[in-house]
Design a protein around this motif. Structure first.
Motif, PDB file in Angstrom:
ATOM      1  N   PRO A  31       6.144  15.300  65.068  1.00 49.31           N
ATOM      2  CA  PRO A  31       6.038  16.767  65.204  1.00 49.31           C
ATOM      3  C   PRO A  31       4.974  17.371  64.283  1.00 49.31           C
ATOM      4  CG  PRO A  31       8.031  16.159  64.006  1.00 49.31           C
ATOM      5  CD  PRO A  31       7.454  14.886  64.530  1.00 49.31           C
ATOM      6  N   LEU A  32       4.693  16.682  63.165  1.00 52.25           N
ATOM      7  CA  LEU A  32       3.685  17.185  62.222  1.00 52.25           C
ATOM      8  C   LEU A  32       2.983  16.008  61.567  1.00 52.25           C
ATOM      9  CD1 LEU A  32       2.379  19.510  60.507  1.00 52.25           C
ATOM     10  CD2 LEU A  32       4.239  19.117  58.860  1.00 52.25           C
ATOM     11  N   SER A  33       1.650  16.054  61.583  1.00 55.20           N
ATOM     12  CA  SER A  33       0.855  15.062  60.863  1.00 55.20           C
ATOM     13  C   SER A  33      -0.104  15.810  59.948  1.00 55.20           C
ATOM     14  CB  SER A  33       0.058  14.188  61.829  1.00 55.20           C
ATOM     15  OG  SER A  33       0.919  13.384  62.609  1.00 55.20           O
ATOM     16  N   VAL A  34      -0.270  15.311  58.710  1.00 55.02           N
ATOM     17  CA  VAL A  34      -1.208  15.909  57.757  1.00 55.02           C
ATOM     18  C   VAL A  34      -2.116  14.801  57.252  1.00 55.02           C
ATOM     19  CG1 VAL A  34      -1.498  17.239  55.642  1.00 55.02           C
ATOM     20  CG2 VAL A  34       0.513  17.625  57.098  1.00 55.02           C
ATOM     21  N   LEU A  35      -3.432  14.973  57.438  1.00 56.83           N
ATOM     22  CA  LEU A  35      -4.429  14.006  56.995  1.00 56.83           C
ATOM     23  C   LEU A  35      -5.231  14.611  55.844  1.00 56.83           C
ATOM     24  CD1 LEU A  35      -5.709  12.900  60.536  1.00 56.83           C
ATOM     25  CD2 LEU A  35      -3.953  11.801  59.154  1.00 56.83           C
ATOM     26  N   TRP A  36      -5.415  13.825  54.780  1.00 58.51           N
ATOM     27  CA  TRP A  36      -6.107  14.318  53.585  1.00 58.51           C
ATOM     28  C   TRP A  36      -7.416  13.563  53.407  1.00 58.51           C
ATOM     29  CZ3 TRP A  36      -3.706  18.078  50.467  1.00 58.51           C
ATOM     30  CH2 TRP A  36      -2.376  18.371  50.807  1.00 58.51           C
ATOM     31  N   ALA A  37      -8.455  14.313  53.028  1.00 55.30           N
ATOM     32  CA  ALA A  37      -9.745  13.693  52.721  1.00 55.30           C
ATOM     33  C   ALA A  37     -10.381  14.459  51.563  1.00 55.30           C
ATOM     34  CB  ALA A  37     -10.650  13.704  53.947  1.00 55.30           C
ATOM     35  N   HIS A  38     -10.667  13.760  50.429  1.00 56.58           N
ATOM     36  CA  HIS A  38     -11.214  14.413  49.240  1.00 56.58           C
ATOM     37  C   HIS A  38     -12.738  14.465  49.328  1.00 56.58           C
ATOM     38  CE1 HIS A  38     -11.431  15.854  45.151  1.00 56.58           C
ATOM     39  NE2 HIS A  38     -12.287  14.869  44.841  1.00 56.58           N
ATOM     40  N   THR A  45     -15.751  15.863  46.779  1.00 57.98           N
ATOM     41  CA  THR A  45     -16.127  16.435  45.467  1.00 57.98           C
ATOM     42  C   THR A  45     -14.987  17.262  44.899  1.00 57.98           C
ATOM     43  OG1 THR A  45     -17.243  18.338  46.467  1.00 57.98           O
ATOM     44  CG2 THR A  45     -18.582  16.368  46.088  1.00 57.98           C
ATOM     45  N   ASP A  46     -15.230  18.575  44.713  1.00 58.73           N
ATOM     46  CA  ASP A  46     -14.173  19.413  44.151  1.00 58.73           C
ATOM     47  C   ASP A  46     -13.393  20.141  45.231  1.00 58.73           C
ATOM     48  OD1 ASP A  46     -16.269  20.967  44.940  1.00 58.73           O
ATOM     49  OD2 ASP A  46     -16.072  22.423  43.298  1.00 58.73           O
ATOM     50  N   GLN A  47     -13.564  19.704  46.482  1.00 56.53           N
ATOM     51  CA  GLN A  47     -12.862  20.329  47.603  1.00 56.53           C
ATOM     52  C   GLN A  47     -11.998  19.283  48.298  1.00 56.53           C
ATOM     53  OE1 GLN A  47     -16.043  21.854  49.996  1.00 56.53           O
ATOM     54  NE2 GLN A  47     -16.648  23.402  48.496  1.00 56.53           N
ATOM     55  N   MET A  48     -11.069  19.767  49.104  1.00 57.31           N
ATOM     56  CA  MET A  48     -10.186  18.884  49.847  1.00 57.31           C
ATOM     57  C   MET A  48     -10.202  19.301  51.318  1.00 57.31           C
ATOM     58  SD  MET A  48      -8.033  16.338  49.860  1.00 57.31           S
ATOM     59  CE  MET A  48      -7.481  16.117  48.159  1.00 57.31           C
ATOM     60  N   LYS A  49     -10.315  18.316  52.198  1.00 57.90           N
ATOM     61  CA  LYS A  49     -10.236  18.598  53.641  1.00 57.90           C
ATOM     62  C   LYS A  49      -8.847  18.192  54.120  1.00 57.90           C
ATOM     63  CE  LYS A  49     -13.751  17.762  56.360  1.00 57.90           C
ATOM     64  NZ  LYS A  49     -14.733  17.025  57.204  1.00 57.90           N
ATOM     65  N   ILE A  50      -8.131  19.153  54.674  1.00 55.96           N
ATOM     66  CA  ILE A  50      -6.765  18.904  55.153  1.00 55.96           C
ATOM     67  C   ILE A  50      -6.739  19.129  56.663  1.00 55.96           C
ATOM     68  CG2 ILE A  50      -4.333  19.556  54.999  1.00 55.96           C
ATOM     69  CD1 ILE A  50      -4.903  20.696  52.239  1.00 55.96           C
ATOM     70  N   GLU A 100       2.072  13.872  44.546  1.00 55.64           N
ATOM     71  CA  GLU A 100       3.034  14.953  44.349  1.00 55.64           C
ATOM     72  C   GLU A 100       2.534  16.254  44.986  1.00 55.64           C
ATOM     73  OE1 GLU A 100       5.219  17.374  40.671  1.00 55.64           O
ATOM     74  OE2 GLU A 100       3.998  15.587  40.258  1.00 55.64           O
ATOM     75  N   PHE A 101       1.251  16.551  44.762  1.00 54.05           N
ATOM     76  CA  PHE A 101       0.681  17.762  45.351  1.00 54.05           C
ATOM     77  C   PHE A 101       0.687  17.678  46.881  1.00 54.05           C
ATOM     78  CE2 PHE A 101      -2.915  20.304  46.880  1.00 54.05           C
ATOM     79  CZ  PHE A 101      -2.609  21.545  46.327  1.00 54.05           C
ATOM     80  N   HIS A 102       0.316  16.505  47.402  1.00 55.85           N
ATOM     81  CA  HIS A 102       0.317  16.314  48.862  1.00 55.85           C
ATOM     82  C   HIS A 102       1.718  16.542  49.433  1.00 55.85           C
ATOM     83  CE1 HIS A 102      -3.561  13.646  48.981  1.00 55.85           C
ATOM     84  NE2 HIS A 102      -3.737  14.793  48.343  1.00 55.85           N
TER      85      HIS A 102
END
Length: 843
Positions: A645-652, A654-659, A715-717
């Protein structure tokens, strides 16, 4: 015709015609009475003039079915041509008297010296002639002379000439008995067919066999003697004749003129006269008409096939090729063995042999099959196997399918075909009734094998014909239900039947797709002269493979080419081809892209591979493929295939994060996600939102953190993912939490946000969406409030491009209203006002 000014004779002649005839079987009696009145009148005129020659009635007058407003056919006969010279003035007076009474006349002068076989019209008219006035022995001698001349010339040759004229008539007036607006006299199954059978019968029967019989009875005698039809069908011919004759009588009565084309308004008129009630009264009437025309056409077809069979039977026995215990092949015809008892499975096997050996059924074989169609012996395993052998045969199955329809076998395959028989649909497109259209569509599809145009090339490249054949067979089967969206119901009926036949799931899925979308290419190609890229992009999303597009292209061609020839123009054909070629190119691009995509390693669900192309086609916005890398697209497909029902993909970065968030779309999805980011004091720098056709949304946000926390930590994720899950499911009330957090933002807003420009709202035109552009100073939670306001206003966000630069936002939303239509321009003012007030209160 008005009563005033008419003579007593005129009133007497038209009296039967003015009488309201409510029953079909009364018409022949009324027309017989009318014909007899005319004959009596002509006899009185001839006696008054003491005419020295004989007068014979022929054609409709002799058959007792002459209708007002048509010409009377007479034969003047004498022993020598000198007699005509003596009678010329008297003939002129008789014909003037007939003309004065409003009766037009055609006549032939004939003597025993004339060779009547030189002119088929004279031959057939003399053979059916009846005495009005004069010497009956002269009529008998002339008829005898006709038969003798025919024997000298060769009866077989005369019959072939009659059949050749019949074929030419079909080319002009139509070879199908199921044209929606038939010519009741000259189209297939019309009165002329029955008359042709009668003429051939007169040539082949002894004169004593037809003495005292009317022409319908004489035709039935001929059919019985040579066993050309089962007795139950021969016995039904008088009723069929009455049906067609009633239609012609009603046409003349309605128009008070010669009129043989049974048009739509005439059908409704006749249905009303018969007392048929309801909005579909004309359909009820025409079903009976088509049944009658089909029977008469079957009788005519039987005569033609019988003539061919007679020639075949003269071939030596050594040319007989056994096929099995029931059937053998000889001279291009399939015959039944003597004494063979046929079942439904055997009947389908005979039709299979038509495709296998590219032959036709003999008339004797057809007659045996017709005898079994009234006995529904059930759809056995052998019957199913034989049907599947026909429909999947590598050669053309056109003749086999035609036989299945003509021999009434299709209703035994699927009961719904019974209702399809003779079903009439109005409109400029329709030329044949539904079952005939279906058969012609299959015939046109099979003819593509020899075609050299683009349709033929696609046909020859198609991996198999099975799915398209099945789809064509079932594509209109639900039309008699008269429900909106017949393709959907037709697809369901087909799926049920094919499941019963034991077809594989992939085949059923493809056939159902083709049937349920068989109007799709027509709707997308004929709506515009130029098909733009966005339209092609959206259209291509309907297909999961090139094969499905190719099948639908050929199905659409076969379907449309089998409608009214006036409707299927070269211009429409070019539009269809244009759409196909552009869509094929787009799908090829997708396939090439799919082949380049790098999928992440690891355990991949089996469903993932089958989802690849479907995913690529389901994204309408081509920008998706330039915004994401091949690896990212592969990750999206993997997550969607898992069905979470929900997927979250993280990509770092530099100083930004792509979610990237993948979830089922809903009206407030974007605002809820933006709200979660705001609650966690994350700044949205830009965002991209894409929605698949199946309602799965892919949202990617580039964020930064004001507090410089470790946003890469697990933890943040977990904190963000938990908040997103609670917000989407409604556990977290985003608006309330934002209000609580607002006091924490004062220092951040004072430090980072400065108002630099006024709020601007702009609307852009797009082919499919209402595009709303929002330019404003940035604030914490601004995107949440804007997205929520659009949803509050009843707008659905399908795509969005979010950009934050130098403390300003420039957001673009692609929207539709709650009815999935572009937003009315009348609504623009309200949207602008609401957004202006919202943003100004926030900034």
């Amino acid at each position: 015709m008005p009563e005033s000014g008419q003579s007593q004779i005129q009133r007497d002649l038209l009296a039967p015609f003015r009488k309201r005839v409510g029953q079909k079987d009364e018409v022949f009696r009324e027309l017989r009475q009318y014909s007899n009145l005319i004959i009596s009148f002509i006899r009185e005129l001839a006696e008054k003039q003491a005419l020295p020659i004989s007068v014979f009635a022929t054609a409709a007058l002799a058959r007792g079915e002459h209708i007002p407003f048509t010409s009377i056919d007479l034969i003047y006969a004498a022993d020598t041509r000198d007699n005509f010279a003596d009678a010329r003035s008297k003939i002129t007076k008789i014909e003037s008297a007939l003309k004065d009474e409003g009766l037009a006349l055609n006549h032939i002068l004939i003597t025993p010296a004339k060779n009547c076989t030189a002119d088929l019209k004279i031959l057939t008219k003399l053979l059916q002639a009846e005495l009005i006035y004069g010497d009956e022995s002269l009529l008998k001698s002339l008829k005898k002379k006709c038969r003798e001349d025919a024997e000298k010339r060769g009866v077989e040759g005369i019959i072939e000439a009659i059949l050749d004229e019949h074929t030419l008539r079909f080319k002009k007036y139509g070879s199908s008995p199921k044209m929606i607006e038939p010519n009741v006299k000259l189209s297939a199954g019309g009165l002329a067919d029955l008359q042709t059978i009668f003429w051939i019968g007169l040539l082949l029967l002894e004169e004593t066999e037809t003495t005292g019989l009317d022409y319908v009875q004489a035709a039935m005698t001929f059919l019985r003697k040579f066993a050309l039809l089962p007795e139950r069908l021969i016995a039904a011919i008088p009723k069929a004749h009455a049906e067609i004759l009633y239609a012609r009588y009603s046409l003349f009565r309605r128009h008070l003129a010669k009129a043989d084309r049974l048009e739509s308004a005439d059908q409704e008129y006749i249905a009303m006269r018969l007392g048929i009630k309801g909005s579909n009264a004309f359909r009820v009437y025409m079903r009976d008409y088509f049944a009658a025309a089909t029977l008469i056409n079957s009788a005519m077809y039987a005569v033609k096939k019988w003539r061919i069979e007679l020639l075949t039977l003269q071939l030596p026995p050594t040319l007989r090729i056994p096929l099995d215990d029931q059937f053998y092949l000889k001279g291009g015809l399939v015959f039944c063995n003597a004494g063979a008892e046929l079942t439904l499975a055997d009947a389908l096997k005979a039709c299979f042999y038509q495709a296998e050996y590219e032959v036709t059924l003999s008339q004797s074989c057809r007659e045996k099959i017709l005898e079994i169609t009234t006995d529904d012996s059930g759809f056995s395993g052998e019957t199913i196997a034989n049907f599947k052998k026909i429909i999947s045969h590598p050669k053309s199955i056109a003749t086999a399918i035609q036989s299945l329809n003509e021999l009434n076998l299709l209703p035994m395959i699927a009961p719904q075909f019974e209702e399809l028989q003779g079903f009439t649909e109005r409109g400029a497109m329709h030329y044949y009734c539904a079952d005939e259209h279906t058969i012609k569509a299959i015939v046109h599809f099979e003819e593509l094998e020899a075609s050299r145009d683009i349709f033929g090339k696609v046909f020859q490249l198609l991996p198999g014909r099975l799915c398209c054949r099945l789809a064509l067979l079932f594509h209109d089967i639900a039309k008699p239900a008269e429900l909106a969206g017949h393709p959907l119901l037709s697809g369901e009926i087909a799926a049920g039947a094919l499941e019963r036949f034991g077809y594989e799931e992939d085949t059923i899925h493809m056939v159902t797709f083709l049937i349920q979308n068989h109007l799709l290419m027509r709707e997308n190609s004929f709506q515009r002269e130029y098909i733009d890229s966005a339209s092609v992009q959206a259209f291509a999303a309907n297909f999961t493979s090139l094969e499905s597009l190719q099948n639908l292209f050929l199905l659409t061609y076969a379907d449309l080419s089998a409608v009214n020839p006036v409707y299927w123009t070269s211009w429409k054909q070019e539009l269809l081809i244009q759409l196909f070629l552009q869509t094929q190119k787009k799908l090829e691009e997708y396939i090439a892209l799919e082949n380049e995509i790098e999928l992440p390693e690891g355990n991949q669900p089996a469903a993932l591979q089958s989802e690849h192309l479907a995913h690529l086609h389901a994204i309408k916005d081509p920008d998706y493929f330039s915004r994401y890398t091949e690896v990212e697209i592969g990750e999206h497909m993997r997550e969607i295939a898992q069905g979470k029902p929900l997927s979250v993909l993280w990509a770092h970065e530099t100083d930004q994060m792509k979610i990237t968030v993948i979830a089922n779309d809903n009206a407030y999805l974007l605002s809820k996600i933006c709200g979660v980011f705001a609650i966690n004091e994350l700044n949205i720098l830009n965002a991209m939102i894409f929605t698949r056709q199946d309602g799965i949304a892919i949202l990617t946000f580039t964020i930064s953190d004001w507090k410089k926390r470790d946003i890469e930590s697990g933890e943040f994720h977990n904190q963000i993912e938990q908040g997103l899950s609670q917000a989407i499911t409604g556990v977290l009330h985003v608006g309330a939490e934002l209000n609580k957090a607002r006091t924490r933002w004062m220092s951040i807003e004072n430090r980072f946000f400065r108002r630099k420009d006024r709020v601007r709202i702009r609307f852009e035109e797009d082919d499919k969406f209402t595009v709303i552009e929002v330019f404003a100073p940035d604030r914490m939670g601004l995107l949440y409030h804007v997205a929520k306001k659009l949803s509050d206003l009843g707008l659905k966000i399908y795509f969005a491009k979010i950009n934050t630069s130098d403390n300003e936002i420039s957001d673009v939303f692609y929207t539709l209203d709650r009815y999935k239509k572009k937003v009315s321009t009348n609504y623009y003012g309200l949207i602008e006002k609401e957004l202006q007030e919202l943003i100004e209160n926030l900034v």
